[in-house]
Design an enzyme around this catalytic site. Sequence first.
Site, PDB file in Angstrom:
ATOM      1  CE  LYS A 179      -2.295 -12.444   6.712  1.00 47.20           C
ATOM      2  NZ  LYS A 179      -3.547 -12.078   6.034  1.00 47.20           N
ATOM      3  CG  ASP A 196     -10.256 -15.605   4.174  1.00 48.28           C
ATOM      4  OD1 ASP A 196      -9.298 -16.203   4.704  1.00 48.28           O
ATOM      5  OD2 ASP A 196     -10.122 -14.581   3.484  1.00 48.28           O
ATOM      6  CE1 TYR A 198      -4.197  -1.819   0.314  1.00 51.48           C
ATOM      7  CE2 TYR A 198      -2.658  -3.437   1.206  1.00 51.48           C
ATOM      8  CZ  TYR A 198      -3.892  -3.114   0.672  1.00 51.48           C
ATOM      9  OH  TYR A 198      -4.809  -4.112   0.489  1.00 51.48           O
ATOM     10  CE1 TYR A 210      -6.944  -6.957   2.289  1.00 54.67           C
ATOM     11  CE2 TYR A 210      -6.225  -9.005   3.291  1.00 54.67           C
ATOM     12  CZ  TYR A 210      -6.034  -7.988   2.375  1.00 54.67           C
ATOM     13  OH  TYR A 210      -4.948  -8.018   1.548  1.00 54.67           O
TER      14      TYR A 210
HETATM   15  C1  LIG Z   1      -3.978 -11.892   4.623  1.00 48.51           C
HETATM   16  C2  LIG Z   1      -5.311 -12.363   4.275  1.00 48.51           C
HETATM   17  C3  LIG Z   1      -5.635 -12.736   2.955  1.00 48.51           C
HETATM   18  C4  LIG Z   1      -4.660 -12.600   1.811  1.00 48.51           C
HETATM   19  O1  LIG Z   1      -3.545 -13.415   1.945  1.00 48.51           O
HETATM   20  P1  LIG Z   1      -2.198 -13.051   1.133  1.00 48.51           P
HETATM   21  O2  LIG Z   1      -1.282 -14.190   1.443  1.00 48.51           O
HETATM   22  O3  LIG Z   1      -1.728 -11.743   1.681  1.00 48.51           O
HETATM   23  O4  LIG Z   1      -2.562 -12.970  -0.296  1.00 48.51           O
HETATM   24  C5  LIG Z   1      -6.905 -13.211   2.711  1.00 48.51           C
HETATM   25  N1  LIG Z   1      -7.816 -13.319   3.703  1.00 48.51           N
HETATM   26  C6  LIG Z   1      -7.542 -12.986   4.979  1.00 48.51           C
HETATM   27  C7  LIG Z   1      -8.574 -13.168   6.023  1.00 48.51           C
HETATM   28  C8  LIG Z   1      -6.288 -12.483   5.307  1.00 48.51           C
HETATM   29  O5  LIG Z   1      -6.030 -12.115   6.572  1.00 48.51           O
END
Ligand SMILES: *Cc1c(COP(=O)(O)O)cnc(C)c1O
Length: 434
Positions: free
Chosen positions: A284, A255, A22, A154
């Site tokens: 992550k 997610d 960003y 997000y």
């Molecule tokens: C960080 C994150 C993503 C994206 O993952 P990247 O490895 O940065 O592409 C998607 N969803 C959630 C909930 C996240 O915290």
Amino acid sequence: MPEPLAVRELLDLDREHVWHPYGPMPGRAEPLLVESASGVRLRVTDPAGDRAELVDGMSSWWSAIHGYNHPVLNEAARGQLDRMSHVMFGGLTHEPAVRLAARLVEITPEPLRHVFLADSGSVSVEVAVKMCLQYWRSRGRPGKRRLLTWRGGYHGDTWQPMSVCDPDGGMHHLWSGVLPHQVFADTPPGGFDDPPDPRYAAHVRELIARHADELAAVIVEPVVQGAGGMRFHSPGYLRVLREACDEHDVLLVLDEIATGFGRTGALFAAGHAGIAPDVMCLGKALTGGYLTMAATLCTTRVAEGISRGEVPVLAHGPTFMGNPLAAAVANASIDLLLGQDWALEVKRIESGLREGLADASSIARVRDVRVLGAIGVVQLDHEVDIAAATRAAVRSGVWLRPFRDLVYTMPPYVTGDEDVARICAAVLAAARQG
Ligand SMILES: *Cc1c(COP(=O)(O)O)cnc(C)c1O
């Protein structure tokens, strides 16, 4: 070995040539230069050339749950490096990826049985969306191709994930007419311990019912909305989503890229609600923060639906799919996590954060203080001055990265009690200065 560059020279090249998350070009902020990291400490040099050791309050964006330079993870990487760091995944397979997929099936909710290994979280969300749209296409219902989510979320920075990020924070105004147009429910109200609000539940049910014919899936972050605003909500809302999705023939995608692997106190946040999704994204902390890898898991119903379609394959295959080095470290990281009483460690950090952040509510202009698992959040009533807040944290010997109106921490699970206290003191200092 090339000569090491002087700090000033590195930072000048960085500003001139390197995009940061960003960030503008050329860069405006002066990043700290990290020379090495071990345990929960980052060794950094500032632009003046002064060195410092900082306690890491960020786990490198939720990922480094075991800390840095961990002997077990290093050994897993070295062992795999001596065999092969990568081979293509088309027509070939290998033990690290097969073991990882089987392990993920074993530790995630029961109906998830099939695993797509992607190279980043955003890509795993793209794959999840593709799975859902293709499932309905294969079932003869191609009109079911929109997504529903709640505001404040997000899901990553590529196009489909961006379309389900919070429309205000996700810069939808910049991309109106370009991003797919999705269905948004309000942000779930209340906190983790508050009972679900029946009016909100009715609002979400009504939206799902009204759009059922065009919805492929509902996609949300369970229990904790991370980069969209660090909000917690009642697990009861996940049960509402599960029921409404079942009733109206809509798939449910959770997610868990940020929440997975124990961060919220449950191994996966879906566990707080006792529900299982049709599709789940992980990333992550999957490799303990060592290498980039993510996974999309789905049920047999979804996989068979796709496989019975007109195009009976999942048409996705990244170059670095199933990367053996990342998979080997992921296997070691999961063994390390499950081989200890991780829930006790997360509880211990939770207690430390509750105690250490208790005084934050008396700071002027603090709007809310909340803690869940190994996540501590201080929310201000205004945008944080990120540079001032970061400087205050660094002066307290801690690395933090505030954003919007939030100063927050999610430390590695190996953070000792004294370091947790130190992180809390730095969060307070950052909240005061920011
Ligand atoms: C960080 C994150 C993503 C994206 O993952 P990247 O490895 O940065 O592409 C998607 N969803 C959630 C909930 C996240 O915290």
